[in-house]
Design a protein around this motif. Structure first.
Motif, mmCIF file in Angstrom:
data_model
loop_
_atom_site.group_PDB
_atom_site.id
_atom_site.type_symbol
_atom_site.label_atom_id
_atom_site.label_comp_id
_atom_site.label_asym_id
_atom_site.label_seq_id
_atom_site.Cartn_x
_atom_site.Cartn_y
_atom_site.Cartn_z
ATOM 1 N N ALA A 54 -1.628 14.345 -0.964
ATOM 2 C CA ALA A 54 -2.365 13.088 -1.125
ATOM 3 C C ALA A 54 -1.974 12.423 -2.437
ATOM 4 O O ALA A 54 -1.579 13.095 -3.400
ATOM 5 C CB ALA A 54 -3.874 13.337 -1.079
ATOM 6 N N VAL A 55 -2.122 11.119 -2.477
ATOM 7 C CA VAL A 55 -1.763 10.351 -3.670
ATOM 8 C C VAL A 55 -2.803 9.277 -3.892
ATOM 9 O O VAL A 55 -3.382 8.744 -2.942
ATOM 10 C CB VAL A 55 -0.351 9.734 -3.516
ATOM 11 C CG1 VAL A 55 -0.306 8.766 -2.342
ATOM 12 C CG2 VAL A 55 0.069 9.005 -4.780
ATOM 13 N N ASN A 56 -3.093 8.967 -5.153
ATOM 14 C CA ASN A 56 -3.757 7.715 -5.432
ATOM 15 C C ASN A 56 -3.074 7.059 -6.605
ATOM 16 O O ASN A 56 -2.368 7.687 -7.389
ATOM 17 C CB ASN A 56 -5.269 7.837 -5.600
ATOM 18 C CG ASN A 56 -5.702 8.588 -6.829
ATOM 19 O OD1 ASN A 56 -4.907 8.898 -7.692
ATOM 20 N ND2 ASN A 56 -6.978 8.887 -6.903
ATOM 21 N N ALA A 87 0.844 -1.194 0.000
ATOM 22 C CA ALA A 87 0.000 0.000 0.000
ATOM 23 C C ALA A 87 0.882 1.247 0.000
ATOM 24 O O ALA A 87 1.962 1.241 0.572
ATOM 25 C CB ALA A 87 -0.912 0.003 1.224
ATOM 26 N N GLN A 88 0.364 2.294 -0.659
ATOM 27 C CA GLN A 88 1.153 3.513 -0.726
ATOM 28 C C GLN A 88 1.075 4.287 0.587
ATOM 29 O O GLN A 88 0.138 4.115 1.362
ATOM 30 C CB GLN A 88 0.680 4.404 -1.875
ATOM 31 C CG GLN A 88 -0.743 4.887 -1.776
ATOM 32 C CD GLN A 88 -1.728 3.948 -2.451
ATOM 33 O OE1 GLN A 88 -1.509 2.742 -2.522
ATOM 34 N NE2 GLN A 88 -2.821 4.498 -2.954
ATOM 35 N N SER A 89 2.071 5.132 0.834
ATOM 36 C CA SER A 89 2.048 6.007 2.001
ATOM 37 C C SER A 89 2.560 7.372 1.593
ATOM 38 O O SER A 89 3.237 7.523 0.574
ATOM 39 C CB SER A 89 2.890 5.438 3.139
ATOM 40 O OG SER A 89 4.252 5.403 2.771
ATOM 41 N N VAL A 90 2.216 8.378 2.390
ATOM 42 C CA VAL A 90 2.606 9.765 2.105
ATOM 43 C C VAL A 90 3.232 10.354 3.356
ATOM 44 O O VAL A 90 2.658 10.241 4.446
ATOM 45 C CB VAL A 90 1.375 10.600 1.689
ATOM 46 C CG1 VAL A 90 1.775 12.057 1.474
ATOM 47 C CG2 VAL A 90 0.744 10.032 0.433
ATOM 48 N N SER A 91 4.390 10.982 3.189
ATOM 49 C CA SER A 91 5.073 11.624 4.315
ATOM 50 C C SER A 91 5.160 13.124 4.094
ATOM 51 O O SER A 91 5.639 13.572 3.053
ATOM 52 C CB SER A 91 6.495 11.064 4.455
ATOM 53 O OG SER A 91 6.477 9.698 4.760
ATOM 54 N N GLN A 92 4.706 13.856 5.085
ATOM 55 C CA GLN A 92 4.883 15.305 5.070
ATOM 56 C C GLN A 92 5.853 15.638 6.195
ATOM 57 O O GLN A 92 5.625 15.301 7.349
ATOM 58 C CB GLN A 92 3.550 16.024 5.263
ATOM 59 C CG GLN A 92 2.621 15.844 4.079
ATOM 60 C CD GLN A 92 1.335 16.631 4.237
ATOM 61 O OE1 GLN A 92 0.247 16.051 4.250
ATOM 62 N NE2 GLN A 92 1.438 17.942 4.337
ATOM 63 N N HIS A 93 6.950 16.275 5.846
ATOM 64 C CA HIS A 93 8.078 16.373 6.757
ATOM 65 C C HIS A 93 7.863 17.369 7.886
ATOM 66 O O HIS A 93 8.412 17.218 8.970
ATOM 67 C CB HIS A 93 9.331 16.751 5.981
ATOM 68 C CG HIS A 93 9.480 15.935 4.730
ATOM 69 N ND1 HIS A 93 9.596 14.576 4.749
ATOM 70 C CD2 HIS A 93 9.474 16.285 3.425
ATOM 71 C CE1 HIS A 93 9.688 14.127 3.514
ATOM 72 N NE2 HIS A 93 9.614 15.136 2.694
ATOM 73 N N ASN A 94 7.117 18.392 7.616
ATOM 74 C CA ASN A 94 6.935 19.452 8.596
ATOM 75 C C ASN A 94 5.499 19.452 9.083
ATOM 76 O O ASN A 94 4.584 19.609 8.285
ATOM 77 C CB ASN A 94 7.254 20.825 7.979
ATOM 78 C CG ASN A 94 8.596 20.817 7.280
ATOM 79 O OD1 ASN A 94 8.668 20.716 6.052
ATOM 80 N ND2 ASN A 94 9.643 20.914 8.059
#
Lengths: 116, 115
Positions: free
Chosen positions: A92-94, A1-8
């Motif tokens: 966000a990503v799909n 599954a995909q994941s998304v990281s926002q650093h701040n």
């Protein structure tokens, strides 16, 4: 599954400062990428999106984002922020699955505060 | 309507109570999504409808969660025997087509607090 990281998770800037919010995703295939924004007391709304073509996309209110496939990144930028940009920003990503819609995977968000 | 409408805006439930959350999408929108947003987190996908068909329910956290959209317009998310970990904002979103890159229009959400 995909994941998304926002650093701040929290960013505080003064008006007229330049902004860059980081976003990285984990998926090796074709993706659609989005930035959504939630202003205080309002619902989530689309800032900009990338699904093909020019990797530099421009959105509303002077925002832009660059898709760098080799870095799995889709960072959001604005050259000069305004007090009214104070909001929560979500990357966000799909995954492109051949035509069908799919649920978005969101990052945890970045709370941006612009000081006058 | 002018936008996606969700009701109630706030819901307080006692642990073990059943709740029903309503979503009115933009008229004519084909796709409808439910998301759960815990405090300090991004929205997490729960389920997706294309018209009346539930095409993906992989995000529903347990069999206590159930969603329906019987006539392809209004949708209801039902949570049975609520638990404290169900406390979150439940967001509904719709889009005009079934395309993956389509813009989503979000409602203001229902904030559920389970005591």
């Amino acid at each position: 599954a995909q994941s998304v990281s926002q650093h701040n998770h929290h960013v505080i800037l003064s008006e007229a400062a330049s902004l860059e919010l980081g976003c990285n995703y984990s998926y090796g295939g074709t993706v659609n990428l989005f930035w959504y924004v939630q202003y205080p007391g309002q619902h989530l709304q689309l800032l900009l999106k990338y699904f093909s073509g020019d990797p530099l996309v421009k959105g509303i209110k002077g925002f832009e984002a660059e898709f760098i496939k080799s870095k799995f990144s889709f960072n959001l930028r604005k050259p000069s922020v305004q007090w009214s940009d104070t909001a929560e920003y979500f990357c966000a990503v799909n995954v492109y699955s051949g035509g069908g819609a799919d649920g978005l995977t969101f990052g945890k968000g970045t709370h941006l505060i612009i000081q006058p | 309507g002018a936008g996606v409408s969700q009701s109630p805006r706030y819901k307080v439930a006692k642990r073990g109570q059943d709740v029903a959350l309503r979503c009115d999408p933009i008229s004519g929108h084909v796709s409808l999504f439910w998301y759960q947003q815990a405090l300090g987190q991004g929205p997490e996908f729960l389920t997706y409808f294309q018209n009346e068909a539930q095409l993906d329910k992989s995000g529903l956290p347990s069999d206590r969660f159930f969603a329906e959209r019987p006539e392809g317009s209004v949708s209801t998310l039902k949570i049975q025997r609520t638990q404290q970990e169900d406390s979150a904002v439940y967001l509904c979103a719709s889009s005009s087509s079934g395309e993956a890159n389509e813009k989503l229009f979000f409602g203001s959400g229902t904030q559920l607090s389970v005591l």
